[in-house]
Each structure stands twice: as C-alpha cells, then as structure tokens.
Scaffold this active site. Structure first.
Site, short mmCIF file in Angstrom:
data_model
loop_
_atom_site.label_atom_id
_atom_site.label_comp_id
_atom_site.label_asym_id
_atom_site.label_seq_id
_atom_site.Cartn_x
_atom_site.Cartn_y
_atom_site.Cartn_z
CG HIS A 22 -27.83 109.44 -38.76
ND1 HIS A 22 -29.09 110.04 -38.85
CD2 HIS A 22 -27.40 109.43 -37.51
CE1 HIS A 22 -29.26 110.33 -37.30
NE2 HIS A 22 -28.29 109.94 -36.67
CG HIS A 24 -25.23 108.19 -32.82
ND1 HIS A 24 -24.95 109.72 -32.64
CD2 HIS A 24 -26.16 108.44 -33.48
CE1 HIS A 24 -25.75 110.45 -33.08
NE2 HIS A 24 -26.74 109.72 -33.51
CG HIS A 201 -28.53 114.34 -34.96
ND1 HIS A 201 -27.22 114.00 -35.20
CD2 HIS A 201 -29.23 113.31 -34.41
CE1 HIS A 201 -27.08 112.74 -35.03
NE2 HIS A 201 -28.21 112.04 -34.60
CD GLU A 204 -33.94 112.20 -33.25
OE1 GLU A 204 -33.06 113.00 -32.62
OE2 GLU A 204 -33.85 110.84 -32.78
CG ASP A 282 -29.99 107.37 -34.94
OD1 ASP A 282 -29.04 108.07 -34.81
OD2 ASP A 282 -31.12 107.95 -34.27
CG ASP A 283 -28.09 105.53 -31.09
OD1 ASP A 283 -26.93 105.96 -31.17
OD2 ASP A 283 -29.00 106.61 -31.63
#
Ligand code: ADE
Ligand code: ZN
Length: 337
Positions: A22, A24, A201, A204, A282-283
């Site tokens: 996961h 991006h 997703h 969240e 994630d990021d």
C-alpha cells in the site's frame, strides 16, 4: 514517525524480507524537487516551503496531490519518480511492491493514460535492470468519480492489457463522496472478470460500513487501511475468517488524523483478532514514513517479538500481487532472517 537512522534495530528491520502493498506514486515527490518544478513552471506554491508538508487532514492532502502531480508533466519526470520508488523499496529491504497511481491527480496526462503507464513502466523497467525490486501497478479510481468514468477506465485497462498493471484500485475521500460502493460495483466486477486484482481504500475516511461494501460490493482482494473495521466486531470476524488482508499505514493514519497517537492505533488489536494485517507507508515521502520505520514504530509501541515481525512480513508477501516466483523467493529469504 521514527528516525530512519542506521541504529542496529533499524538495520535489522531493513534486513527483514518483506513486500509493500500500500503505497501511492503520488506520495513520493521530494519537496525540493516540487519547489524547483513549480519555480520553473511559474506555478505558485500552495503554502510557504517550511509548511509545505503540513496537511490538515485527508481532503487537504488530496488537494495537495493535484498540485504536485500537475507538475510531473513529462515522461522523464514520471520515469524518474518511478525509478526512485523502486530505489526506496530497496533501501528499506523490500523485495517487491504494488504501487497505486491515480490518473485523476495527473492533469498533464489526462486523456493519455496509455502514455502515462508507459512512462511509469519505463522507470520501473530501468530500475529492475539495475537490480532494484520489481513493482506491480494498481491503477486507481477516485471515490468522487462517476460510474461512467469508472466503466471507461476499466474498458481502457482491459483493452490495454499492459503487463505492468496488476490491479484496479479505488482511493480518495469517502467522507466527501458518501456511500459509493454501489456506484463502483459494476466496474470492479468487470475488472475481476478480466483477470485484474482488486484493492480498495476503505475504513480510513469511512467507518466499518465502507469496509463491508468493499468486500460485498467491490469484491476486494485486499483492503487499503481498513483500520476502522475495528469498530464492528462482526466485521473483524469476517475479515479474519475470509483472510482478506488489510494494508495498514500507521504514520499516515496519525498524520492525517485518523488516530491521535500510535497507542490508539488498532493494528495490534486487529492482528490479535486474527486479521491478516501488513505494514505499509501510504505516501512515504510526503507523510515522512519509511517501511522499516513503520515496523519499528509498531514494534516499539506494541512490544512485538521477532515472531510477530516475521508473521507480518509474511502477510505482506502473501497479500501482494507479485507472481508466484517472486513470492517464493521472498518467503525463502524470510525463513533465513
Ligand atoms: N491517495 C493518496 N493517499 C491516500 C489516502 N491515504 N487515502 C485516500 N486516498 C489517497
Ligand atoms: Zn492509500
């Protein structure tokens, strides 16, 4: 967030064979590079540089992604970003990743998705040729898109059959979009029938109901975040029984305000309830997370043993959309850790 300095503990977590499931591509911009591109293009910065990465929650963060991605207007920039993604994986000791890219953020590429995928693929091919880890691409819808836009994306992905693309994904802000499972059900069904994997997703910016829709309406093979499933014990049981993996990103959840502190984060409660959880970033650059740092953060907060760390690394490999050879190699390496 933990320092990613080279303490023996961090080095040991780097050496843990694992996958990232996961992350991006949108979250991998270096702020100095963004500033340079913005200056060159004459585009104003959204806020002063010392506060550039201070986000006021998910909506603000997604808005920032639109600004950042618009600056990545050439194939060379996209390829370089993709190469850098694979380099970061290697630095963290990951042997494979699935990376999400959401075309809606990349305004310079609108109407040119095949070219955009080719540019990403070029960067990832170059990385693999240099011995960096392989990466599968998950092309993402945004929660606020329409059913027609979703059908159009799936049509394109199915006709392209690009070997780099492993999955259809959906991300964005469920709190802004409301309950959208039914809107996207047909597109996900079609993608699954065409052999694409499905990652969603949910849980969240939505509560447990979003996770339930991801399972029942979108046929999710994997759920990105999913942490708010903890609010519904029946749903936790369902996730555990069906072994639907959650791709959890602790620092992201703290930075974007889902939980106030790591001690409040449900990853350990979900794990203890038998849910297949994995640890992810994630990021990574924009939210200041490294994969080994996320393992360290959780292991310190929850007192995890090596056995638990090994089980979570194994979950990450099993939950990935890597091919059988890559998975087998990582599992063998993990047995030697
Ligand atoms: N896109 C990039 N990061 C995201 C996140 N944490 N939630 C939803 N969409 C995203
Ligand atoms: Zn995400």
């Amino acid at each position: 967030m933990l320092p990613t300095s080279s303490t023996p503990r961090i080095q040991r977590l780097r050496a843990l064979p694992k996958a990232e499931v996961h992350a991006h591509l949108e979250g991998c911009f270096q702020p100095t590079v963004l500033e340079q591109w913005a200056t060159q293009a004459g585009v104003p910065m959204p806020r002063p540089r010392d506060r550039l990465l201070q986000f006021e929650g998910l909506a603000d963060f997604l808005h920032f992604l639109d600004w950042a991605c618009a600056l990545a207007s050439t194939s060379a920039r996209l390829a370089e970003l993709s190469y850098g993604f694979s380099q970061r994986l290697a630095d963290s000791g990951a042997g494979y990743a699935d990376v999400i890219v959401n075309p809606t953020h990349w305004t310079a590429w609108h109407g040119r998705l095949p070219e955009m995928i080719d540019a990403i693929d070029a960067g990832l091919n170059a990385a693999e040729q240099d011995g960096l880890p392989p990466v599968g691409l998950c092309v993402s819808l945004l929660r606020t898109q329409s059913a027609d836009a979703a059908a159009e994306l799936v049509d394109l992905l199915v006709s392209l059959r690009h070997p780099r693309v492993v999955a259809l994904s959906i991300d964005g802000n469920e709190a802004a979009a409301g309950r959208t499972g039914p809107r996207f059900a047909q597109a996900f069904k079609r993608a699954g029938a065409a052999g694409l994997r499905r990652t969603v997703h949910a849980g969240e910016s939505s509560g447990p109901e979003g996770v339930r829709d991801a399972i029942e309406l979108l046929g999710a093979d994997r759920i990105d975040h999913g942490v708010r499933a903890i609010e519904d014990p029946d749903l936790v049981g369902l996730l555990a029984d069906r072994r639907i993996p959650l791709g959890i990103c602790p620092t992201s959840n703290l930075r974007l305000g889902v939980y106030p502190a790591i001690e409040d984060h449900p990853i350990d409660r979900l794990r203890r309830a038998g849910v297949v959880v994995s640890i992810n970033t994630d990021d990574p650059v924009l939210l200041g997370a490294s994969l080994e740092g996320e393992y360290a953060l959780c292991s310190e907060a929850f007192g995890w043993s090596d056995e638990v760390l090994r089980a979570l690394a194994r979950n990450s490999i099993d939950a990935s959309f890597a091919n059988a050879d890559i998975k087998a190699g990582l599992i063998q390496a993990l047995a030697r850790w």
